[in-house]
Design a protein around this motif. Sequence first.
Motif, PDB file in Angstrom:
ATOM      1  N   GLU A  15       0.837  -0.984   0.382  1.00  0.00           N
ATOM      2  CA  GLU A  15       0.098  -0.346  -0.441  1.00  0.00           C
ATOM      3  C   GLU A  15       0.795   1.333  -0.324  1.00  0.00           C
ATOM      4  OE1 GLU A  15      -3.473   0.143  -0.394  1.00  0.00           O
ATOM      5  OE2 GLU A  15      -3.155  -1.957  -0.882  1.00  0.00           O
ATOM      6  N   PRO A  16      -0.001   2.253  -0.632  1.00  0.00           N
ATOM      7  CA  PRO A  16       1.270   3.445  -0.924  1.00  0.00           C
ATOM      8  C   PRO A  16       2.128   3.770   0.445  1.00  0.00           C
ATOM      9  CG  PRO A  16      -0.556   4.059  -1.434  1.00  0.00           C
ATOM     10  CD  PRO A  16      -0.749   2.449  -1.703  1.00  0.00           C
ATOM     11  N   ILE A  17       0.768   4.055   1.811  1.00  0.00           N
ATOM     12  CA  ILE A  17       0.807   4.449   3.184  1.00  0.00           C
ATOM     13  C   ILE A  17       0.347   3.629   3.766  1.00  0.00           C
ATOM     14  CG2 ILE A  17      -1.284   5.702   2.525  1.00  0.00           C
ATOM     15  CD1 ILE A  17       1.525   8.041   3.609  1.00  0.00           C
ATOM     16  N   VAL A  18       1.160   3.572   4.499  1.00  0.00           N
ATOM     17  CA  VAL A  18       1.254   2.404   6.448  1.00  0.00           C
ATOM     18  C   VAL A  18       1.900   3.046   6.792  1.00  0.00           C
ATOM     19  CG1 VAL A  18       2.719   1.020   4.260  1.00  0.00           C
ATOM     20  CG2 VAL A  18       3.840   1.963   6.041  1.00  0.00           C
ATOM     21  N   THR A  19       1.254   2.624   8.002  1.00  0.00           N
ATOM     22  CA  THR A  19       0.733   2.639   9.225  1.00  0.00           C
ATOM     23  C   THR A  19       2.208   2.408  10.469  1.00  0.00           C
ATOM     24  OG1 THR A  19      -0.529   1.061  10.091  1.00  0.00           O
ATOM     25  CG2 THR A  19      -1.395   2.639   9.780  1.00  0.00           C
ATOM     26  N   ALA A  20       2.146   3.010  11.040  1.00  0.00           N
ATOM     27  CA  ALA A  20       3.433   2.473  11.883  1.00  0.00           C
ATOM     28  C   ALA A  20       2.973   1.292  12.620  1.00  0.00           C
ATOM     29  CB  ALA A  20       3.794   3.413  13.490  1.00  0.00           C
ATOM     30  N   GLN A  21       2.159   1.045  13.376  1.00  0.00           N
ATOM     31  CA  GLN A  21       1.832  -1.073  13.835  1.00  0.00           C
ATOM     32  C   GLN A  21       1.965  -1.947  12.274  1.00  0.00           C
ATOM     33  OE1 GLN A  21       0.007   1.605  14.106  1.00  0.00           O
ATOM     34  NE2 GLN A  21      -0.418   2.416  16.535  1.00  0.00           N
ATOM     35  N   TRP A  22       1.570  -1.589  10.193  1.00  0.00           N
ATOM     36  CA  TRP A  22       1.984  -2.097   9.864  1.00  0.00           C
ATOM     37  C   TRP A  22       3.104  -2.221  10.145  1.00  0.00           C
ATOM     38  CZ3 TRP A  22       4.866  -2.875   6.045  1.00  0.00           C
ATOM     39  CH2 TRP A  22       4.638  -3.695   4.767  1.00  0.00           C
ATOM     40  N   LEU A  23       3.858  -1.270  10.049  1.00  0.00           N
ATOM     41  CA  LEU A  23       5.388  -0.620   9.156  1.00  0.00           C
ATOM     42  C   LEU A  23       6.487  -1.864  10.685  1.00  0.00           C
ATOM     43  CD1 LEU A  23       8.245  -0.505   7.709  1.00  0.00           C
ATOM     44  CD2 LEU A  23       8.402   1.578   8.768  1.00  0.00           C
ATOM     45  N   ASN A  24       5.706  -1.987  11.918  1.00  0.00           N
ATOM     46  CA  ASN A  24       6.294  -2.664  12.890  1.00  0.00           C
ATOM     47  C   ASN A  24       6.588  -4.674  12.629  1.00  0.00           C
ATOM     48  OD1 ASN A  24       7.785  -3.016  15.552  1.00  0.00           O
ATOM     49  ND2 ASN A  24       5.628  -3.677  16.810  1.00  0.00           N
ATOM     50  N   GLU A  25       5.304  -4.645  12.594  1.00  0.00           N
ATOM     51  CA  GLU A  25       4.498  -6.090  12.531  1.00  0.00           C
ATOM     52  C   GLU A  25       5.602  -6.648  10.652  1.00  0.00           C
ATOM     53  OE1 GLU A  25       0.775  -6.419  11.539  1.00  0.00           O
ATOM     54  OE2 GLU A  25       0.204  -6.066  13.530  1.00  0.00           O
ATOM     55  N   HIS A  26       5.735  -6.199  10.458  1.00  0.00           N
ATOM     56  CA  HIS A  26       6.425  -6.033   8.798  1.00  0.00           C
ATOM     57  C   HIS A  26       8.044  -5.743   8.635  1.00  0.00           C
ATOM     58  CE1 HIS A  26       2.601  -7.873   6.700  1.00  0.00           C
ATOM     59  NE2 HIS A  26       2.324  -7.322   7.512  1.00  0.00           N
ATOM     60  N   LYS A  27       8.409  -5.472   9.852  1.00  0.00           N
ATOM     61  CA  LYS A  27      10.211  -4.575   9.692  1.00  0.00           C
ATOM     62  C   LYS A  27      11.222  -5.631   9.274  1.00  0.00           C
ATOM     63  CE  LYS A  27      10.965  -4.404  14.831  1.00  0.00           C
ATOM     64  NZ  LYS A  27       9.979  -5.270  15.165  1.00  0.00           N
ATOM     65  N   ASN A  28      10.829  -7.000   9.332  1.00  0.00           N
ATOM     66  CA  ASN A  28      12.064  -8.200   9.613  1.00  0.00           C
ATOM     67  C   ASN A  28      12.048  -8.896   7.788  1.00  0.00           C
ATOM     68  OD1 ASN A  28      13.163  -7.938  11.897  1.00  0.00           O
ATOM     69  ND2 ASN A  28      11.671  -8.136  12.893  1.00  0.00           N
TER      70      ASN A  28
END
Length: 294
Positions: free
Chosen positions: A18-31
Amino acid sequence: MKFFIVLLSVITSVLAIEPIVTAQWLNEHKNDANLRIVEVSDGDLYSLEHIPNAAHTTIDKWRFDNGTFLSIRPVAEIEKEISVLGIGEKMDVVLYAPINDPKDLLKTSYIYWALNYHGIKNVALLDGGIKAWKNANLELTQVEPSIEQTAFKAKIDSAKIADITYVKTHLGKLPMIDARPSDMYLGITPTPTVKRNGHIKGGMSYSWNYSVDKGYYLKSKAMLESIFKEGYRLDKNKEVLVYCTGGLETSFNYFVLSGVLGYKNVRLYDASMKEWGNREDTPMTQYRYEMFKK
């Protein structure tokens, strides 16, 4: 069951981020192995604290002074920076900034456009920047990740950029949107570094910051859809050209139109008013708003 898991993995890998992501989403996918996080900042901000696994870049690695105005760097230099950041053609990329100044956000949207222009399609911005990450009480680090460089080769999408000749030959033929504040668009307030006041003849006014709130969170997609469909009468399947003072402000309008709203053909005039408004052979309008008439 094993086949289903493999199939699901394949399907997931081909879905664009998605072109805009939330902090929560990024935390879940950061690895995630296919995700590259990139901080865009100057000075020692990155070394003091950054999101885990984030690489680092600065805007001057993407733009340079060509003697007349700032513009995108040569392709070979951009390829080198993309490779150093460990970005591959089919990877997902999330850009973020410590937004202490509006330009900090604009630097991320400019690199968003630059990546698209050089063939990286799956790019996103972190909504609210690093402040959103902090507000969610998520982990920050000083550890720099070990990044395996790629050997990226650009696939230039010439439909993403416009030069002065293109703009001149398309005046009145396609909608053009000016991302500067409306007083500069009107020519009531001079634009620094631009000799002539006003805007490109036929250009419409939409200041980039109308799309975000005071915390630099993106406003609702539904509202943005309505603005450009009902207000500006834009067609998602037809070309629109965006410009500003010198490429930064308009990159956010590019991001909103091309990324968030899915307009098929958004072209960015990188030199913008720093070129157009400093010449004498370019048609301009002053003191009035204009709307594109099909």
